[in-house]
Design a protein around this motif. Sequence first.
Motif, PDB file in Angstrom:
ATOM      1  N   VAL A   4       0.829  -1.207   0.000  1.00 39.38           N
ATOM      2  CA  VAL A   4       0.000   0.000   0.000  1.00 39.38           C
ATOM      3  C   VAL A   4       0.862   1.256   0.000  1.00 39.38           C
ATOM      4  O   VAL A   4       0.566   2.229  -0.703  1.00 39.38           O
ATOM      5  CB  VAL A   4      -0.966  -0.002   1.201  1.00 39.38           C
ATOM      6  CG1 VAL A   4      -1.718   1.320   1.285  1.00 39.38           C
ATOM      7  CG2 VAL A   4      -1.955  -1.155   1.087  1.00 39.38           C
ATOM      8  N   THR A   8       0.876   3.929  -2.950  1.00 38.05           N
ATOM      9  CA  THR A   8       0.540   5.335  -2.681  1.00 38.05           C
ATOM     10  C   THR A   8       1.595   6.267  -3.262  1.00 38.05           C
ATOM     11  O   THR A   8       1.276   7.269  -3.918  1.00 38.05           O
ATOM     12  CB  THR A   8       0.408   5.573  -1.168  1.00 38.05           C
ATOM     13  OG1 THR A   8      -0.593   4.695  -0.632  1.00 38.05           O
ATOM     14  CG2 THR A   8       0.015   7.017  -0.883  1.00 38.05           C
ATOM     15  N   ALA A  11       1.191   6.365  -6.946  1.00 35.01           N
ATOM     16  CA  ALA A  11       0.100   7.237  -7.385  1.00 35.01           C
ATOM     17  C   ALA A  11       0.537   8.692  -7.449  1.00 35.01           C
ATOM     18  O   ALA A  11       0.211   9.425  -8.393  1.00 35.01           O
ATOM     19  CB  ALA A  11      -1.093   7.084  -6.446  1.00 35.01           C
ATOM     20  N   ALA A 124     -12.501   4.559  -2.821  1.00 37.29           N
ATOM     21  CA  ALA A 124     -11.508   5.064  -3.768  1.00 37.29           C
ATOM     22  C   ALA A 124     -12.140   5.366  -5.124  1.00 37.29           C
ATOM     23  O   ALA A 124     -11.859   6.408  -5.733  1.00 37.29           O
ATOM     24  CB  ALA A 124     -10.379   4.051  -3.923  1.00 37.29           C
ATOM     25  N   VAL A 237      -5.316   1.793  -5.520  1.00 30.42           N
ATOM     26  CA  VAL A 237      -4.536   2.848  -4.855  1.00 30.42           C
ATOM     27  C   VAL A 237      -3.736   3.638  -5.888  1.00 30.42           C
ATOM     28  O   VAL A 237      -3.696   4.877  -5.851  1.00 30.42           O
ATOM     29  CB  VAL A 237      -3.596   2.246  -3.792  1.00 30.42           C
ATOM     30  CG1 VAL A 237      -2.695   3.328  -3.210  1.00 30.42           C
ATOM     31  CG2 VAL A 237      -4.405   1.590  -2.676  1.00 30.42           C
ATOM     32  N   TYR A 241      -4.096   8.565  -8.545  1.00 30.70           N
ATOM     33  CA  TYR A 241      -3.129   9.585  -8.967  1.00 30.70           C
ATOM     34  C   TYR A 241      -3.739  10.923  -9.385  1.00 30.70           C
ATOM     35  O   TYR A 241      -3.069  11.956  -9.308  1.00 30.70           O
ATOM     36  CB  TYR A 241      -2.261   9.046 -10.117  1.00 30.70           C
ATOM     37  CG  TYR A 241      -2.989   8.797 -11.406  1.00 30.70           C
ATOM     38  CD1 TYR A 241      -3.220   9.832 -12.309  1.00 30.70           C
ATOM     39  CD2 TYR A 241      -3.436   7.531 -11.744  1.00 30.70           C
ATOM     40  CE1 TYR A 241      -3.890   9.613 -13.492  1.00 30.70           C
ATOM     41  CE2 TYR A 241      -4.102   7.300 -12.925  1.00 30.70           C
ATOM     42  CZ  TYR A 241      -4.330   8.340 -13.795  1.00 30.70           C
ATOM     43  OH  TYR A 241      -4.999   8.108 -14.969  1.00 30.70           O
ATOM     44  N   THR A 268      -9.919  10.195  -0.825  1.00 34.83           N
ATOM     45  CA  THR A 268      -8.723   9.493  -1.285  1.00 34.83           C
ATOM     46  C   THR A 268      -7.865   9.049  -0.109  1.00 34.83           C
ATOM     47  O   THR A 268      -7.430   7.890  -0.032  1.00 34.83           O
ATOM     48  CB  THR A 268      -7.900  10.413  -2.212  1.00 34.83           C
ATOM     49  OG1 THR A 268      -8.658  10.678  -3.392  1.00 34.83           O
ATOM     50  CG2 THR A 268      -6.573   9.759  -2.586  1.00 34.83           C
ATOM     51  N   LEU A 269      -7.618   9.973   0.810  1.00 35.81           N
ATOM     52  CA  LEU A 269      -6.792   9.648   1.971  1.00 35.81           C
ATOM     53  C   LEU A 269      -7.455   8.578   2.839  1.00 35.81           C
ATOM     54  O   LEU A 269      -6.795   7.657   3.332  1.00 35.81           O
ATOM     55  CB  LEU A 269      -6.539  10.914   2.790  1.00 35.81           C
ATOM     56  CG  LEU A 269      -5.801  12.043   2.055  1.00 35.81           C
ATOM     57  CD1 LEU A 269      -5.710  13.288   2.935  1.00 35.81           C
ATOM     58  CD2 LEU A 269      -4.418  11.592   1.622  1.00 35.81           C
ATOM     59  N   VAL A 272      -7.182   5.087   1.151  1.00 29.27           N
ATOM     60  CA  VAL A 272      -5.864   4.480   1.305  1.00 29.27           C
ATOM     61  C   VAL A 272      -5.710   3.878   2.710  1.00 29.27           C
ATOM     62  O   VAL A 272      -5.182   2.780   2.877  1.00 29.27           O
ATOM     63  CB  VAL A 272      -4.759   5.524   1.040  1.00 29.27           C
ATOM     64  CG1 VAL A 272      -3.389   4.955   1.414  1.00 29.27           C
ATOM     65  CG2 VAL A 272      -4.760   5.941  -0.415  1.00 29.27           C
TER      66      VAL A 272
END
Length: 278
Positions: A4, A8, A11, A124, A237, A241, A268-269, A272
Motif C-alpha cells: 500500500v 501510494t 500514485a 476510492a 490505490v 493519482y 482518497t486519503l 488508502v
Amino acid sequence: MSAVVLATVCAVVYGTADFFGGLATRRSRVLAVVALSQTAGLALVAVLLPFLPGILTARGAAWGVAAGLSGAAGLVLFYRALATGVMSVVAPITATASAVLPVLFGLATGDRPQPVALGGVALALAAIVLVGRGSSPAAAGRARGPVLTSLAAGAGFGGFFVLLAQAPDDSGMWPLFGARLASITVVALLALGTRRTLRPGPGALHIIVAAGILDMVANVLFMLAQQRGMLSLVAVVVSLYPASTLLLARQVLDERLTAVQMAGIGCTLTAVALIAAG
C-alpha cells in the motif's frame, strides 16, 4: 515496504508525470510527447537493470511487450484527451476506467480482500469520481469531447496493469524494458505511417523528459507493489493519482478546486487508510 505504501507513492509519481505530460502536449504533438517520454523512460530502466536484477525469460518478455502495447495505446489517447480537454476532468475519468479493469480481473482470478479493504476500494472509486466533478460550466463543456477518449485511455492503462502483473516475480525490470521497447516501436511506426514529426515544440523537451522519467519511476513502484500485494487493491490505490495531478494543476495552472473536489481528495486519503488496514 508494504504494498500500500509503494502503491501510494506510485500514485503521487504517476500524477506528477501526467501533469508534466499534459503540459508537454500543449507545446508539442501528442506522438512526439509519447515517443520522447517513452525513450527517456527506456533509458532510465536500462540504467536500473543492474540494480534491480531479474531473470530474462520469454514469458516475462512477452507479458512486458503485451503490456507495452496496451500502455502505449492508453498513453496516446490520454495525452490526446489532455491536449483538448481540462486536466482536472480528463485525469479522473481515465483513472476510474483504469481502476475498474484490474479490480474485476483480480477478483475473478482469486483475490479476496478483507471487507474493510473492499470498503476502501469502493470509497476510492467514489473519490476518483468526486475529484473530477465540480468544474466550471466552461470546463465541463470543454471536457465533453474527450470523455470517450479518456475512457479508452483508462482501458489501455488498466490493461497495462493487468498484463504487467502476469510477468514472473523474478523477472526484475525486464518486463518494463520490453514494455517500453514495444511502445516506442509502435509509436515510431505510427508517426512514420502518418508522417507526423517527432520533434518537440520549443521549450518542451525538458518537460517531456521529466514526464518520461517520472512515469518509469512510477512503473517500477507499481511492479514492486503488485509483487507484494493483491492486484485488485494495488491498482486501485495507484489509480488515485488524479489527486496529485489536480493539486499540481491548482498550484501551477490556477485551476480552481471546488468543495466537491476537496471532498474527493479527503476520500482518497481515507480510502488508502482503509485499504492499508485491510
